[in-house]
Design a protein around this motif. Structure first.
Motif, short mmCIF file in Angstrom:
data_model
loop_
_atom_site.label_atom_id
_atom_site.label_comp_id
_atom_site.label_asym_id
_atom_site.label_seq_id
_atom_site.Cartn_x
_atom_site.Cartn_y
_atom_site.Cartn_z
N ARG A 224 0.88 -1.19 -0.07
CA ARG A 224 0.07 0.05 0.05
C ARG A 224 0.77 1.29 0.00
O ARG A 224 0.48 2.14 -0.75
CB ARG A 224 -0.98 -0.17 1.17
CG ARG A 224 -1.83 1.14 1.20
CD ARG A 224 -2.88 0.77 2.40
NE ARG A 224 -4.05 -0.39 2.40
CZ ARG A 224 -4.20 -1.12 3.14
NH1 ARG A 224 -3.82 -0.65 4.63
NH2 ARG A 224 -4.92 -2.01 3.20
N ASP A 225 1.94 1.33 0.76
CA ASP A 225 2.68 2.43 0.79
C ASP A 225 3.89 2.53 -0.22
O ASP A 225 4.65 3.18 -0.12
CB ASP A 225 3.19 2.55 2.28
CG ASP A 225 4.44 1.63 2.83
OD1 ASP A 225 4.84 1.06 1.91
OD2 ASP A 225 4.61 1.53 4.01
N ALA B 242 6.26 -5.42 -6.90
CA ALA B 242 5.05 -5.95 -7.28
C ALA B 242 3.74 -4.95 -7.64
O ALA B 242 2.93 -4.73 -6.89
CB ALA B 242 4.54 -7.14 -6.28
N PRO B 243 3.99 -4.59 -8.84
CA PRO B 243 2.94 -3.15 -8.97
C PRO B 243 1.35 -3.54 -8.94
O PRO B 243 0.64 -2.80 -8.65
CB PRO B 243 3.34 -2.63 -10.25
CG PRO B 243 4.16 -3.71 -10.76
CD PRO B 243 4.74 -4.35 -10.12
N VAL B 244 1.05 -4.76 -9.47
CA VAL B 244 -0.21 -5.36 -9.34
C VAL B 244 -0.64 -5.32 -7.94
O VAL B 244 -1.73 -5.03 -7.62
CB VAL B 244 -0.19 -6.93 -10.06
CG1 VAL B 244 -1.72 -7.23 -9.74
CG2 VAL B 244 0.03 -6.44 -11.38
N MET B 245 -0.10 -5.72 -6.89
CA MET B 245 -0.41 -5.81 -5.48
C MET B 245 -0.57 -4.45 -5.01
O MET B 245 -1.20 -4.44 -4.04
CB MET B 245 0.61 -6.87 -4.82
CG MET B 245 0.18 -8.40 -4.84
SD MET B 245 -1.59 -8.67 -4.07
CE MET B 245 -1.46 -8.10 -2.52
N SER B 246 0.42 -3.44 -5.47
CA SER B 246 0.23 -2.27 -4.97
C SER B 246 -1.17 -1.74 -5.13
O SER B 246 -1.85 -1.05 -4.27
CB SER B 246 1.20 -1.34 -5.37
OG SER B 246 2.57 -1.86 -5.01
N ALA B 247 -1.72 -2.02 -6.29
CA ALA B 247 -3.11 -1.48 -6.73
C ALA B 247 -4.04 -2.24 -5.83
O ALA B 247 -4.91 -1.52 -5.41
CB ALA B 247 -3.16 -1.74 -8.31
N HIS C 160 -4.21 -1.05 -2.38
CA HIS C 160 -4.63 0.44 -1.84
C HIS C 160 -6.05 0.37 -2.02
O HIS C 160 -6.89 1.04 -1.36
CB HIS C 160 -4.28 1.06 -3.29
CG HIS C 160 -4.67 2.55 -3.37
ND1 HIS C 160 -4.06 3.50 -2.35
CD2 HIS C 160 -5.70 3.22 -3.95
CE1 HIS C 160 -4.87 4.62 -2.53
NE2 HIS C 160 -5.65 4.68 -3.41
N ASN C 161 -6.65 -0.74 -2.82
CA ASN C 161 -8.32 -0.73 -2.58
C ASN C 161 -8.88 -1.54 -1.83
O ASN C 161 -10.09 -1.51 -1.13
CB ASN C 161 -8.87 -1.34 -4.11
CG ASN C 161 -8.61 -0.22 -5.28
OD1 ASN C 161 -8.54 0.91 -4.75
ND2 ASN C 161 -8.36 -0.80 -6.33
#
Length: 206
Positions: free
Chosen positions: A174-175, A181-186, A189-190
């Protein structure tokens, strides 16, 4: 009166700082089982069955994921606090062949049973894991991590993982301190706090 201060240092850090870690790595080379026992078991447990929620379980993890993460530590692509404190130093000493050997060793271990939690939370978490939360833009976790959370290639096994470790990783995604792992960042965040807690409770029970 003379006082003595005792500082307890994790074995991995101690071996890294003293240089003994490099000696062990050179001696064992590509023998993943011996290297895991000497350098990894102190934190990750025997055969990767970590008892401490500070350190992830590695038993039955996918080899592709383990290789990618060890290389991520080595190249500083993972920047969360635990990565810097525990893994950057030791990973810097691992060549590709040794990384592969460790990954294959842990992937070959039998996963130990998970730990059940609150029934209502597990049920809610299972729903999110299997079907997502469409209204919040959260996809089904199972679409990448497997129907049983067993993982697939570079998507890690989550079944049986420590709840608190999973929650810390969600926060790192999230931060964006865990930037590999850009997919997991998104997704993170949700995912709201209650949803994350439910999913992590369910996965720990698997």
């Amino acid at each position: 009166m003379k006082m003595t201060l005792t500082i307890r240092v994790p074995l991995i850090a101690l071996l890294t700082f003293t240089g003994m870690g490099m000696t062990i790595i050179q001696a064992y080379g590509e023998d993943g089982a011996k290297l895991a026992a000497q350098l990894c078991a102190t934190c990750h447990g025997i055969h990767g069955r970590s008892e401490s929620p500070m350190f992830p379980r590695l038993d039955a993890q996918t080899p592709e994921y383990l290789e990618a993460q060890l290389k991520g530590f080595r190249e500083h692509a993972r920047g969360e606090t635990e990565a810097r404190s525990f893994m950057w130093g030791i990973a810097s000493q691992l060549d590709d062949a040794t990384v592969r050997s460790l990954a294959e060793y842990y992937a070959g271990q039998t996963a130990a049973p998970g730990a059940a939690g609150d029934t209502a939370l597990m049920s809610k978490g299972q729903t999110i894991f299997e079907h997502g939360a469409p209204d919040d833009g959260v996809p089904a976790c199972a679409s990448c991590h497997g129907a049983l959370g067993q993982g697939a290639a570079q998507f890690p096994r989550l079944a049986g993982q420590h709840k608190s470790y999973l929650l810390r990783q969600i926060e790192a995604f999230r931060d964006k301190s865990r930037g590999n792992a850009p997919v997991m960042s998104a997704v993170a965040h949700n995912l709201n706090t209650d949803q994350a807690n439910a999913v992590a409770t369910y996965l720990q029970s698997r």
